[in-house]
Design a protein around this motif. Sequence first.
Motif, mmCIF file in Angstrom:
data_model
loop_
_atom_site.group_PDB
_atom_site.id
_atom_site.type_symbol
_atom_site.label_atom_id
_atom_site.label_comp_id
_atom_site.label_asym_id
_atom_site.label_seq_id
_atom_site.Cartn_x
_atom_site.Cartn_y
_atom_site.Cartn_z
ATOM 1 N N TRP A 56 0.946 -1.222 -0.148
ATOM 2 C CA TRP A 56 -0.041 0.109 -0.008
ATOM 3 C C TRP A 56 0.957 1.181 0.028
ATOM 4 O O TRP A 56 0.470 2.456 -0.469
ATOM 5 N N GLY A 57 2.006 1.081 0.584
ATOM 6 C CA GLY A 57 2.903 2.230 0.493
ATOM 7 C C GLY A 57 3.336 2.682 -0.983
ATOM 8 O O GLY A 57 3.438 3.866 -1.361
ATOM 9 N N LYS A 58 3.702 1.370 -1.680
ATOM 10 C CA LYS A 58 4.135 1.681 -3.136
ATOM 11 C C LYS A 58 2.915 2.316 -3.783
ATOM 12 O O LYS A 58 3.133 3.078 -4.820
ATOM 13 N N THR A 59 1.770 1.710 -3.739
ATOM 14 C CA THR A 59 0.541 2.201 -4.297
ATOM 15 C C THR A 59 0.370 3.650 -4.062
ATOM 16 O O THR A 59 -0.075 4.238 -4.913
ATOM 17 N N ARG A 60 0.296 4.002 -2.744
ATOM 18 C CA ARG A 60 -0.012 5.298 -2.390
ATOM 19 C C ARG A 60 0.933 6.293 -2.995
ATOM 20 O O ARG A 60 0.567 7.467 -3.479
ATOM 21 N N ASN A 61 2.212 6.103 -3.006
ATOM 22 C CA ASN A 61 3.263 6.911 -3.667
ATOM 23 C C ASN A 61 3.031 6.810 -5.049
ATOM 24 O O ASN A 61 3.296 7.996 -5.694
ATOM 25 N N LEU A 62 2.704 5.876 -5.834
ATOM 26 C CA LEU A 62 2.328 6.099 -7.395
ATOM 27 C C LEU A 62 1.139 6.905 -7.515
ATOM 28 O O LEU A 62 1.276 7.705 -8.241
ATOM 29 N N MET A 63 0.031 6.910 -6.549
ATOM 30 C CA MET A 63 -0.989 7.718 -6.710
ATOM 31 C C MET A 63 -0.652 9.143 -6.723
ATOM 32 O O MET A 63 -1.214 9.838 -7.332
ATOM 33 N N PHE A 64 0.527 9.361 -5.835
ATOM 34 C CA PHE A 64 0.535 10.893 -5.478
ATOM 35 C C PHE A 64 1.367 11.272 -6.527
ATOM 36 O O PHE A 64 1.072 12.594 -6.974
ATOM 37 N N VAL A 65 2.031 10.536 -7.387
ATOM 38 C CA VAL A 65 2.928 10.915 -8.517
ATOM 39 C C VAL A 65 1.977 11.305 -9.710
ATOM 40 O O VAL A 65 2.121 12.222 -10.191
ATOM 41 N N VAL A 66 0.923 10.287 -9.738
ATOM 42 C CA VAL A 66 0.226 10.476 -10.932
ATOM 43 C C VAL A 66 -0.853 11.774 -10.588
ATOM 44 O O VAL A 66 -1.096 12.579 -11.316
ATOM 45 N N LEU A 67 -1.088 11.899 -9.446
ATOM 46 C CA LEU A 67 -2.114 13.062 -8.780
ATOM 47 C C LEU A 67 -1.265 14.304 -9.154
ATOM 48 O O LEU A 67 -1.724 15.245 -9.719
ATOM 49 N N GLY A 68 0.208 14.337 -8.885
ATOM 50 C CA GLY A 68 0.644 15.654 -9.094
ATOM 51 C C GLY A 68 0.966 15.899 -10.487
ATOM 52 O O GLY A 68 0.940 16.932 -11.077
ATOM 53 N N LEU A 69 1.180 14.861 -11.412
ATOM 54 C CA LEU A 69 1.427 15.187 -12.694
ATOM 55 C C LEU A 69 -0.157 15.656 -13.324
ATOM 56 O O LEU A 69 0.001 16.368 -14.163
ATOM 57 N N TRP A 70 -1.184 15.021 -12.957
ATOM 58 C CA TRP A 70 -2.640 15.685 -13.197
ATOM 59 C C TRP A 70 -2.461 16.708 -12.845
ATOM 60 O O TRP A 70 -3.084 17.671 -13.826
ATOM 61 N N VAL A 71 -2.154 17.502 -11.875
ATOM 62 C CA VAL A 71 -2.378 18.863 -11.396
ATOM 63 C C VAL A 71 -1.504 19.440 -12.389
ATOM 64 O O VAL A 71 -1.898 20.662 -12.853
ATOM 65 N N VAL A 72 -0.213 19.353 -12.639
ATOM 66 C CA VAL A 72 0.537 20.030 -13.628
ATOM 67 C C VAL A 72 -0.042 20.229 -14.996
ATOM 68 O O VAL A 72 -0.068 21.301 -15.581
ATOM 69 N N PHE A 73 -0.567 19.141 -15.388
ATOM 70 C CA PHE A 73 -1.185 19.218 -16.840
ATOM 71 C C PHE A 73 -2.509 19.841 -16.826
ATOM 72 O O PHE A 73 -3.017 20.434 -17.919
ATOM 73 N N SER A 74 -3.258 19.923 -15.622
ATOM 74 C CA SER A 74 -4.582 20.283 -15.798
ATOM 75 C C SER A 74 -4.611 21.950 -15.433
ATOM 76 O O SER A 74 -5.377 22.646 -15.900
ATOM 77 N N PHE A 75 -3.809 22.460 -14.388
ATOM 78 C CA PHE A 75 -3.957 23.739 -14.065
ATOM 79 C C PHE A 75 -2.517 24.349 -14.245
ATOM 80 O O PHE A 75 -2.710 25.769 -14.775
ATOM 81 N N VAL A 76 -1.341 23.862 -13.879
ATOM 82 C CA VAL A 76 -0.105 24.884 -13.998
ATOM 83 C C VAL A 76 0.231 25.022 -15.490
ATOM 84 O O VAL A 76 0.523 26.350 -15.681
ATOM 85 N N VAL A 77 0.096 24.016 -16.374
ATOM 86 C CA VAL A 77 0.461 24.336 -17.782
ATOM 87 C C VAL A 77 -0.661 25.528 -18.378
ATOM 88 O O VAL A 77 -0.001 26.606 -18.884
ATOM 89 N N HIS A 78 -1.779 25.454 -17.700
ATOM 90 C CA HIS A 78 -2.792 26.272 -18.345
ATOM 91 C C HIS A 78 -2.800 28.025 -17.813
ATOM 92 O O HIS A 78 -2.840 28.782 -18.189
ATOM 93 N N MET A 79 -1.998 27.712 -16.362
ATOM 94 C CA MET A 79 -1.723 29.038 -15.884
ATOM 95 C C MET A 79 -0.481 30.004 -16.669
ATOM 96 O O MET A 79 -0.595 31.199 -16.804
ATOM 97 N N PHE A 80 0.185 29.275 -17.481
ATOM 98 C CA PHE A 80 1.317 29.936 -18.143
ATOM 99 C C PHE A 80 1.081 29.637 -19.684
ATOM 100 O O PHE A 80 1.922 29.522 -20.495
ATOM 101 N N VAL A 81 -0.164 29.921 -20.193
ATOM 102 C CA VAL A 81 -0.458 29.871 -21.571
ATOM 103 C C VAL A 81 0.187 30.898 -22.326
ATOM 104 O O VAL A 81 0.604 30.926 -23.463
ATOM 105 N N GLY A 82 -0.044 31.991 -21.799
ATOM 106 C CA GLY A 82 0.554 33.420 -22.461
ATOM 107 C C GLY A 82 2.115 33.097 -22.593
ATOM 108 O O GLY A 82 2.416 33.297 -23.758
ATOM 109 N N GLN A 83 2.736 32.645 -21.735
ATOM 110 C CA GLN A 83 4.255 32.624 -22.072
ATOM 111 C C GLN A 83 4.515 31.343 -22.835
ATOM 112 O O GLN A 83 5.341 31.470 -23.774
ATOM 113 N N LEU A 84 3.651 30.496 -22.711
ATOM 114 C CA LEU A 84 4.110 29.346 -23.768
ATOM 115 C C LEU A 84 3.546 29.551 -25.142
ATOM 116 O O LEU A 84 4.226 28.949 -26.356
ATOM 117 N N ASN A 85 2.655 30.579 -25.234
ATOM 118 C CA ASN A 85 2.398 30.953 -26.735
ATOM 119 C C ASN A 85 3.607 31.404 -27.619
ATOM 120 O O ASN A 85 3.579 31.343 -28.611
#
Length: 84
Positions: free
Chosen positions: A10-39
Amino acid sequence: MSAPDRAAYWGKTRNLMFVVLGLWVVFSFVVHMFVGQLNSIVILGFPLGFYMAAQGSLIAFVLMLFWFARQQNSIDEEHGVAED
């Protein structure tokens, strides 16, 4: 499954889940916050911010799903709880 092995599983499963959730946050919110600079970066004639908003994040989510399933399967096999 013994208690220490269950905790490790369960420790390994939990760590994997946190990594995937972190990546999800990056691609859902962080990337879209910097759309102006990325353009300012243009790939194949399209601004990178536009591409990430339109399709890049969706592609990243699908790749994350396949990666998550593969990693979770390897964790399951390591601890002897994999399905056939």
